[in-house]
Design a protein around this motif. Structure first.
Motif, mmCIF file in Angstrom:
data_model
loop_
_atom_site.group_PDB
_atom_site.id
_atom_site.type_symbol
_atom_site.label_atom_id
_atom_site.label_comp_id
_atom_site.label_asym_id
_atom_site.label_seq_id
_atom_site.Cartn_x
_atom_site.Cartn_y
_atom_site.Cartn_z
ATOM 1 N N ALA A 496 0.851 -1.185 0.000
ATOM 2 C CA ALA A 496 0.000 0.000 0.000
ATOM 3 C C ALA A 496 0.886 1.233 0.000
ATOM 4 O O ALA A 496 1.969 1.236 0.607
ATOM 5 C CB ALA A 496 -0.945 0.009 1.197
ATOM 6 N N HIS A 517 -3.534 0.423 -3.309
ATOM 7 C CA HIS A 517 -3.361 -0.873 -2.656
ATOM 8 C C HIS A 517 -3.161 -1.948 -3.718
ATOM 9 O O HIS A 517 -3.800 -1.921 -4.779
ATOM 10 C CB HIS A 517 -4.575 -1.224 -1.790
ATOM 11 C CG HIS A 517 -4.369 -2.460 -0.960
ATOM 12 N ND1 HIS A 517 -4.964 -3.656 -1.254
ATOM 13 C CD2 HIS A 517 -3.601 -2.672 0.149
ATOM 14 C CE1 HIS A 517 -4.593 -4.569 -0.359
ATOM 15 N NE2 HIS A 517 -3.769 -3.986 0.494
ATOM 16 N N SER A 536 -6.193 3.125 6.480
ATOM 17 C CA SER A 536 -6.023 2.359 5.247
ATOM 18 C C SER A 536 -4.710 1.592 5.258
ATOM 19 O O SER A 536 -4.663 0.384 4.961
ATOM 20 C CB SER A 536 -6.073 3.301 4.041
ATOM 21 O OG SER A 536 -7.280 4.014 3.985
ATOM 22 N N ARG A 539 -4.800 -1.304 7.631
ATOM 23 C CA ARG A 539 -5.482 -2.473 7.076
ATOM 24 C C ARG A 539 -4.528 -3.285 6.199
ATOM 25 O O ARG A 539 -4.539 -4.523 6.227
ATOM 26 C CB ARG A 539 -6.680 -2.021 6.247
ATOM 27 C CG ARG A 539 -7.877 -1.587 7.059
ATOM 28 C CD ARG A 539 -8.656 -2.782 7.606
ATOM 29 N NE ARG A 539 -9.902 -2.343 8.215
ATOM 30 C CZ ARG A 539 -11.065 -2.311 7.587
ATOM 31 N NH1 ARG A 539 -11.141 -2.668 6.319
ATOM 32 N NH2 ARG A 539 -12.147 -1.917 8.223
ATOM 33 N N ALA A 540 -3.724 -2.573 5.408
ATOM 34 C CA ALA A 540 -2.777 -3.276 4.545
ATOM 35 C C ALA A 540 -1.755 -4.062 5.352
ATOM 36 O O ALA A 540 -1.257 -5.104 4.898
ATOM 37 C CB ALA A 540 -2.066 -2.277 3.631
ATOM 38 N N PRO A 552 -11.461 2.845 6.415
ATOM 39 C CA PRO A 552 -10.752 3.274 5.203
ATOM 40 C C PRO A 552 -11.741 3.719 4.135
ATOM 41 O O PRO A 552 -12.870 3.227 4.073
ATOM 42 C CB PRO A 552 -9.992 2.011 4.769
ATOM 43 C CG PRO A 552 -9.874 1.187 6.011
ATOM 44 C CD PRO A 552 -11.122 1.475 6.796
ATOM 45 N N CYS A 556 -10.650 1.012 -2.789
ATOM 46 C CA CYS A 556 -9.587 0.008 -2.822
ATOM 47 C C CYS A 556 -10.032 -1.214 -2.032
ATOM 48 O O CYS A 556 -10.876 -1.121 -1.137
ATOM 49 C CB CYS A 556 -8.285 0.556 -2.243
ATOM 50 S SG CYS A 556 -7.530 1.882 -3.215
ATOM 51 N N TRP A 558 -9.397 -3.120 0.619
ATOM 52 C CA TRP A 558 -8.641 -3.217 1.870
ATOM 53 C C TRP A 558 -8.943 -4.530 2.572
ATOM 54 O O TRP A 558 -10.105 -4.964 2.589
ATOM 55 C CB TRP A 558 -8.988 -2.051 2.791
ATOM 56 C CG TRP A 558 -8.800 -0.716 2.153
ATOM 57 C CD1 TRP A 558 -9.758 0.165 1.775
ATOM 58 C CD2 TRP A 558 -7.547 -0.114 1.789
ATOM 59 N NE1 TRP A 558 -9.212 1.274 1.203
ATOM 60 C CE2 TRP A 558 -7.843 1.128 1.201
ATOM 61 C CE3 TRP A 558 -6.220 -0.506 1.905
ATOM 62 C CZ2 TRP A 558 -6.865 1.992 0.737
ATOM 63 C CZ3 TRP A 558 -5.234 0.344 1.445
ATOM 64 C CH2 TRP A 558 -5.550 1.578 0.870
#
Length: 593
Positions: A496, A517, A536, A539-540, A552, A556, A558
């Motif tokens: 990300a 991402h 965000s 999360r990645a 997020p 994307c 996620w």
């Protein structure tokens, strides 16, 4: 006033109960003396100034203590803080009451009303209401948490009631002197019952408010995350959206263009009001300024108060000018110890993985215990301090200091056009960012789970040259092109990426962010909040999802969070040994304070 008239006034005031209470008797006794109007006014002003000033100074001290968490860490700072606030509050209340006295005189002359108790009471309610509303407006974003809000609600009611009583008593005494009239009835009896009912409701509702507050969590020693994932966070300050669009459309940013071709979009965000430390800390922590604590660039530490105050509201001119001139105030930059929120890389490092942070706001001093090798944290503003100090608290871990210094000594490469701007601009803005890019690139070999780097050159350079100016156009292309080259080198293998373009101190309220991402993005260009950047990237990394974070933004794919927790707790650092004067002078030389 004749003796028989004085006896009549005294009898009426006693009948209505105005002479039964100490404060009212103290204020009304001037109405029971032979007429000396000017002297009576001066005495009343002094009395109200002392009573009201003492009350509001205590309320202000409690408010600043709540806003700056003094009750939790330094409760004994309340007394010296109160003494610092007493003189300006006494002076302010005295001046305000003199204005109210003039207003009362005008009203009595124009209306010729005989209901002086209603006039004085109405003016007192309006004045106290204005004071309370102003205080509430100042405290509305600074005081958070159920307990603090409950204390504030109860305190506001108490202060409002006492302030109304003081102002009403003083204005009534003045009205008696001006009109030779006495009040017909006591109008404040109902107020006691009303405020008692409101207070009872507050006390009944307060437990329910506190019950829904989540308990403060403690940061786990090891945080589960996907150790194969890595993210990149780049912040560029001083770039207007139109300038970014211009350079991007010219095809001079191939790495950024490739992310956009893969589905990332230039997503706008509204820049919140506040200093850069507040915004960039929100970007990297996912928290509101009131939660992460970096609400200012500078702090004030009054004499006798052990902890600097970042939230001072309307007292900033008094602290910053009057008390500093008298030597009663120590002026400091805001330090990393004041930051309560955890940076994304600090959370990721808890899993034992290497992380790198270069020049991010809120990282000075870089405390030795922040990270271990092979991680690296270069404190904000460190470039200007590498040779000015012994190097302590500039780099963490300290074992990396000499290598960082050696890298900083290598000559920076600037184009002939930029070199002509002069050594001052080169040394304060351009060469530091050259060093920041070089340091970030040198750390790619350790494969950091989080690489965060902040470039402020365009924000530091005075905004006297616009995009149409060749000099400013060269600066813009140099900053964006050099950062794009770092992005091209650092993006390989990342899961990300977030690149934030903020206008900084320039005349714009909208920034841009490219959020990408590996799992895919659909080009959604809807507006986001800066705080969503951290959630965000978290999360990645498969970090636990804090309920204090925003979800997020869509657009994307996620990953679903591994677990959800109330919060990661507050970051508390007790380290007050280092000097911050060099950092303060650095911020001043760069124009931030």
């Amino acid at each position: 006033m004749a003796p028989q008239d004085l006896d009549h006034v005294r009898g009426e005031l006693r009948r209505l109960g105005y002479l039964d209470q100490g404060v009212e008797r103290f204020l009304l006794q001037d109405a029971l003396r032979p007429r000396r109007s000017f002297r009576s006014l001066v005495v009343l002003v002094l009395k109200v100034a002392l009573l009201g000033g003492a009350l509001l100074a205590l309320a202000a001290a409690l408010g600043l203590a709540l806003a700056n968490d003094l009750f939790a860490s330094r409760p004994f700072d309340l007394l010296p803080l109160y003494l610092h606030l007493l003189p300006p509050m006494v002076l302010g209340v005295g001046c305000a009451f003199a204005v109210l006295a003039g207003l009362l005189f005008v009203v009595l002359q124009v209306s010729h009303t005989r209901k002086i108790e209603l006039v004085t009471y109405g003016i007192a309610v309006l004045a106290a209401g204005a004071a309370v509303l102003g205080a509430w407006w100042q405290a509305r974003t600074a005081v958070t948490g159920g307990v603090a809000l409950g204390v504030l609600m109860v305190g506001v009611l108490i202060v409002a009631y006492v302030l109304i009583e003081v102002l009403h008593g003083a204005l009534l005494a003045l009205a008696v002197r001006l009109t030779d009239l006495t009040p017909r009835r006591r109008v404040t009896r109902w107020l006691v019952g009303a405020l008692a009912m409101i207070l009872a409701v507050v006390l009944l509702v307060l437990p329910a408010v506190l019950a829904v507050q989540h308990e403060t969590a403690t940061l786990p020693g090891n945080i589960p995350l996907d150790t194969s994932a890595s993210v990149l966070l780049i912040g560029i300050d001083g770039v207007l959206p139109t300038e970014l669009d211009y350079v991007l459309a010219s095809g001079e940013l191939p790495a950024l263009s490739s992310l956009i071709e893969e589905g990332a979009a230039l997503r706008p965000y509204q820049r919140p009001a506040g200093p850069p430390a507040s915004l960039w800390t929100s970007v990297a922590t996912g928290l509101k300024p009131t939660d992460h604590g970096m609400v200012s660039i500078d702090t004030f530490r009054p004499l006798g108060v052990s902890r600097p105050l970042g939230r001072v509201g309307w007292f900033r001119p008094y602290f910053g000018q009057v008390e500093r001139a008298l030597g009663l105030m120590e002026y400091q930059p805001v330090l990393a110890q004041e930051r309560r929120g955890w940076f994304l890389w600090e959370l990721a490092a808890r899993g034992g993985d290497p992380v790198v942070s270069v020049n991010w706001w809120g990282t000075y001093p870089a405390l030795p215990d922040d990270v271990d090798a092979p991680s690296l944290v270069l404190a904000h503003g460190a470039y200007q301090l590498l040779d000015a100090t012994d190097g302590g608290n500039i780099v963490a871990p300290e074992s990396a200091l000499e290598a960082v210094r050696e890298l900083a000594r290598q000559p920076g490469e600037l184009s002939p056009g930029l070199s002509r701007l002069g050594p001052s601009i080169a040394e304060t803005a351009l060469l530091p960012d050259v060093f920041h890019r070089r340091l970030a690139a040198s750390q790619l070999g350790v494969n950091p789970r989080v690489l965060a780097v902040y470039f402020p050159a365009l924000d530091i350079i005075p905004d006297g040259e616009k995009l149409g100016s060749p000099a400013h156009a060269d600066l813009l292309r140099w900053q964006l092109g050099s950062t794009d080259a770092l992005l091209a080198e650092a993006m390989n293998g990342r899961d990300a990426i977030a690149v934030v373009f903020d206008p900084g101190r320039r005349d714009a309220t909208e920034g841009r962010v490219v959020l990408w991402h590996r799992a895919g993005c659909d080009g959604d260009d809807s507006s986001i909040e800066p705080r969503q950047i951290a959630s965000s990237l978290a999360r990645a990394l498969s970090l636990p999802m804090s309920r204090r974070w925003l979800e997020p933004p869509p657009g994307c794919s996620w990953p679903v969070p591994s677990i959800e927790i109330d919060s990661f707790g507050d970051r508390r650092v007790v380290d007050e040994s280092e000097s911050s004067q060099e950092y303060l002078e650095s911020l001043r030389s760069l124009g931030y304070i």
